[in-house]
Scaffold this motif. Structure first.
Motif, PDB file in Angstrom:
ATOM      1  N   GLU A  70       0.829  -1.206   0.000  1.00 55.74           N
ATOM      2  CA  GLU A  70       0.000   0.000   0.000  1.00 55.74           C
ATOM      3  C   GLU A  70       0.865   1.257   0.000  1.00 55.74           C
ATOM      4  OE1 GLU A  70      -3.944   1.774   0.178  1.00 55.74           O
ATOM      5  OE2 GLU A  70      -3.226  -0.246  -0.282  1.00 55.74           O
ATOM      6  N   LEU A  71       1.804   1.336   0.939  1.00 59.55           N
ATOM      7  CA  LEU A  71       2.662   2.521   0.993  1.00 59.55           C
ATOM      8  C   LEU A  71       3.655   2.538  -0.159  1.00 59.55           C
ATOM      9  CD1 LEU A  71       3.628   3.393   4.688  1.00 59.55           C
ATOM     10  CD2 LEU A  71       2.093   4.595   3.132  1.00 59.55           C
ATOM     11  N   GLY A  72       4.155   1.372  -0.536  1.00 59.12           N
ATOM     12  CA  GLY A  72       5.094   1.320  -1.645  1.00 59.12           C
ATOM     13  C   GLY A  72       4.510   1.873  -2.928  1.00 59.12           C
ATOM     14  N   LYS A  73       3.249   1.575  -3.181  1.00 57.63           N
ATOM     15  CA  LYS A  73       2.597   2.078  -4.393  1.00 57.63           C
ATOM     16  C   LYS A  73       2.284   3.566  -4.291  1.00 57.63           C
ATOM     17  CE  LYS A  73       0.745  -2.424  -5.676  1.00 57.63           C
ATOM     18  NZ  LYS A  73      -0.479  -3.267  -5.829  1.00 57.63           N
ATOM     19  N   GLN A  74       2.117   4.061  -3.074  1.00 63.43           N
ATOM     20  CA  GLN A  74       1.916   5.502  -2.907  1.00 63.43           C
ATOM     21  C   GLN A  74       3.203   6.288  -3.158  1.00 63.43           C
ATOM     22  OE1 GLN A  74      -0.167   6.725   0.704  1.00 63.43           O
ATOM     23  NE2 GLN A  74      -1.288   4.779   0.724  1.00 63.43           N
ATOM     24  N   SER A  85      10.652  -3.959  -6.478  1.00 63.11           N
ATOM     25  CA  SER A  85       9.679  -3.264  -7.320  1.00 63.11           C
ATOM     26  C   SER A  85       8.748  -4.257  -8.005  1.00 63.11           C
ATOM     27  CB  SER A  85      10.397  -2.411  -8.367  1.00 63.11           C
ATOM     28  OG  SER A  85      11.093  -1.348  -7.759  1.00 63.11           O
ATOM     29  N   LYS A  86       9.303  -5.360  -8.475  1.00 65.36           N
ATOM     30  CA  LYS A  86       8.467  -6.393  -9.095  1.00 65.36           C
ATOM     31  C   LYS A  86       7.524  -7.002  -8.065  1.00 65.36           C
ATOM     32  CE  LYS A  86      11.714  -7.634 -12.770  1.00 65.36           C
ATOM     33  NZ  LYS A  86      12.599  -8.708 -13.317  1.00 65.36           N
ATOM     34  N   TRP A  87       8.004  -7.180  -6.848  1.00 66.21           N
ATOM     35  CA  TRP A  87       7.158  -7.701  -5.764  1.00 66.21           C
ATOM     36  C   TRP A  87       6.001  -6.753  -5.484  1.00 66.21           C
ATOM     37  CZ3 TRP A  87       6.007  -6.008  -0.765  1.00 66.21           C
ATOM     38  CH2 TRP A  87       5.470  -6.965   0.123  1.00 66.21           C
ATOM     39  N   LEU A  88       6.270  -5.456  -5.474  1.00 70.00           N
ATOM     40  CA  LEU A  88       5.211  -4.476  -5.237  1.00 70.00           C
ATOM     41  C   LEU A  88       4.114  -4.555  -6.296  1.00 70.00           C
ATOM     42  CD1 LEU A  88       7.132  -1.209  -4.218  1.00 70.00           C
ATOM     43  CD2 LEU A  88       5.721  -2.642  -2.733  1.00 70.00           C
ATOM     44  N   ALA A  90       3.416  -7.234  -8.287  1.00 66.53           N
ATOM     45  CA  ALA A  90       2.986  -8.590  -8.618  1.00 66.53           C
ATOM     46  C   ALA A  90       1.517  -8.819  -8.282  1.00 66.53           C
ATOM     47  CB  ALA A  90       3.857  -9.607  -7.892  1.00 66.53           C
ATOM     48  N   GLN A  91       0.858  -9.635  -9.087  1.00 65.70           N
ATOM     49  CA  GLN A  91      -0.531 -10.008  -8.794  1.00 65.70           C
ATOM     50  C   GLN A  91      -0.609 -10.795  -7.489  1.00 65.70           C
ATOM     51  OE1 GLN A  91      -3.496  -9.550 -10.374  1.00 65.70           O
ATOM     52  NE2 GLN A  91      -2.753  -8.353 -12.113  1.00 65.70           N
ATOM     53  N   ALA A  92       0.300 -11.724  -7.319  1.00 73.30           N
ATOM     54  CA  ALA A  92       0.347 -12.561  -6.110  1.00 73.30           C
ATOM     55  C   ALA A  92       1.785 -12.545  -5.590  1.00 73.30           C
ATOM     56  CB  ALA A  92      -0.112 -13.975  -6.423  1.00 73.30           C
ATOM     57  N   PRO A  93       2.150 -11.563  -4.769  1.00 68.89           N
ATOM     58  CA  PRO A  93       3.551 -11.412  -4.354  1.00 68.89           C
ATOM     59  C   PRO A  93       4.037 -12.565  -3.498  1.00 68.89           C
ATOM     60  CG  PRO A  93       2.120  -9.975  -3.073  1.00 68.89           C
ATOM     61  CD  PRO A  93       1.267 -10.563  -4.163  1.00 68.89           C
ATOM     62  N   ALA A 124      10.501  -9.752  13.863  1.00 69.36           N
ATOM     63  CA  ALA A 124      11.561  -9.427  12.919  1.00 69.36           C
ATOM     64  C   ALA A 124      11.657 -10.484  11.831  1.00 69.36           C
ATOM     65  CB  ALA A 124      12.893  -9.276  13.644  1.00 69.36           C
ATOM     66  N   ARG A 125      11.591 -11.750  12.230  1.00 65.76           N
ATOM     67  CA  ARG A 125      11.640 -12.839  11.240  1.00 65.76           C
ATOM     68  C   ARG A 125      10.493 -12.724  10.249  1.00 65.76           C
ATOM     69  NH1 ARG A 125      12.933 -15.916  15.926  1.00 65.76           N
ATOM     70  NH2 ARG A 125      10.805 -16.732  16.076  1.00 65.76           N
ATOM     71  N   LEU A 126       9.300 -12.475  10.764  1.00 65.18           N
ATOM     72  CA  LEU A 126       8.140 -12.386   9.886  1.00 65.18           C
ATOM     73  C   LEU A 126       8.229 -11.178   8.962  1.00 65.18           C
ATOM     74  CD1 LEU A 126       5.320 -13.329  12.430  1.00 65.18           C
ATOM     75  CD2 LEU A 126       6.294 -14.767  10.623  1.00 65.18           C
ATOM     76  N   SER A 127       8.734 -10.053   9.480  1.00 66.49           N
ATOM     77  CA  SER A 127       8.839  -8.847   8.643  1.00 66.49           C
ATOM     78  C   SER A 127       9.817  -9.055   7.502  1.00 66.49           C
ATOM     79  CB  SER A 127       9.250  -7.640   9.492  1.00 66.49           C
ATOM     80  OG  SER A 127      10.630  -7.683   9.839  1.00 66.49           O
ATOM     81  N   ALA A 128      10.817  -9.885   7.716  1.00 68.87           N
ATOM     82  CA  ALA A 128      11.773 -10.191   6.652  1.00 68.87           C
ATOM     83  C   ALA A 128      11.207 -11.215   5.684  1.00 68.87           C
ATOM     84  CB  ALA A 128      13.076 -10.710   7.255  1.00 68.87           C
ATOM     85  N   ALA A 129      10.516 -12.222   6.211  1.00 69.23           N
ATOM     86  CA  ALA A 129      10.169 -13.408   5.437  1.00 69.23           C
ATOM     87  C   ALA A 129       9.221 -13.143   4.280  1.00 69.23           C
ATOM     88  CB  ALA A 129       9.567 -14.474   6.350  1.00 69.23           C
ATOM     89  N   VAL A 130       8.478 -12.045   4.316  1.00 62.14           N
ATOM     90  CA  VAL A 130       7.534 -11.779   3.224  1.00 62.14           C
ATOM     91  C   VAL A 130       8.249 -11.439   1.922  1.00 62.14           C
ATOM     92  CG1 VAL A 130       5.642 -11.122   4.741  1.00 62.14           C
ATOM     93  CG2 VAL A 130       7.253  -9.364   3.964  1.00 62.14           C
TER      94      VAL A 130
END
Length: 266
Positions: A70-74, A85-88, A90-93, A124-130
């Motif tokens: 959401e913020l990345g696209k803003q 950028s491709k992750w932002l 993507a249809q299904a990131p 922290a692990r979860l914030s990285a893992a996405v």
């Protein structure tokens, strides 16, 4: 989060080895600006404030993905890497096995919203893992968040150094004077997080940590964001710098930052 944001803004003119490897430079200039480091730091903060720490991992990751996209696209021109950028868009990131230093620069909120180190490390692990689900990407985020948490909960620099070396096997035995001459722009956690922690360990106050980090060169905005995030936990942030930081942020990012400041643990 404000320590990371200040590190990003102050370091931004000197990214890509554009500095002179010196601690003598203007903290702010016409080239100073927030980058993707700030946008994603604030996005992670927004996501973690929207979930309970006992939520299932998939629920937390869903919130992280939502707020980061959401913020990345803003702010599409904030300076994201190609794969991010491709992750932002993507249809299904999906996570893409990155060990880049982006996981460490955006993690600071995790160290301030919880009262115990185990929860901090999990978030922290979860914030990285996405995105950065490579073991080194996760380690960089976890080590950074751990250092911030230890710093803000009264641990000495010697204790922080010992914990990071033992738990994450980062070698912190080089001085900044030893690192500086041959250090160059590199975007991996393995070659950014230890250097940022070393800058924190050598700095004498918040501003000196920032100046020390910038003087190393390299991926300067990110390295300084990481160092600044730890320095905030240890020293706090001078009020004049807090006010200066706010001048660089648009109202929507300030709104999230203000909400975070009201929620974070002291």
């Amino acid at each position: 989060m404000i320590g990371a944001i200040l590190g990003d803004i102050i370091g931004s003119p000197y990214e890509f080895d554009m500095g002179n490897k010196s601690k003598a430079f203007p903290l702010f200039s016409e080239q100073s600006a927030f980058t993707d480091d700030t946008v994603m730091t604030i996005a992670v903060g927004a996501a973690l404030m929207d979930v309970q720490p006992d939520a299932l991992d998939e629920r937390i990751k869903k919130q992280l993905v939502y707020h980061m996209r959401e913020l990345g696209k803003q702010y599409p021109h904030a300076g994201y890497g190609v794969r991010f950028s491709k992750w932002l868009d993507a249809q299904a990131p999906k996570p893409y096995n990155s060990y880049g230093n982006g996981s460490a620069m955006r993690v600071s909120a995790a160290a301030w919203l919880y009262d115990d180190l185990e929860t901090v490390r999990r978030m922290a692990r979860l914030s990285a893992a996405v995105t950065h689900n490579h073991p080194e990407g996760i380690k960089g985020a976890e080590a950074t968040a751990s250092a911030i948490f230890l710093a803000r909960t009264g641990h000495s620099k010697a204790e922080i150094k010992e914990y990071i070396e033992k738990e994450f096997q980062y070698m912190l035995d080089r001085s900044c004077d030893e690192i500086r001459p041959n250090y160059h722009h590199v975007e991996s956690c393995m070659e950014t997080v230890p250097e940022a922690i070393t800058a924190f360990l050598e700095g004498e106050d918040f501003e000196d940590v920032i100046r020390t980090a910038v003087s190393l060169g390299g991926d300067c905005d990110t390295l300084t964001a990481i160092a600044g995030s730890i320095a905030e936990g240890y020293y706090g942030v001078p009020e004049a710098l807090r006010l200066k930081c706010r001048q660089y942020l648009p109202s929507d990012l300030l709104h999230i930052l203000d909400r975070f400041e009201a929620c974070k643990r002291q």
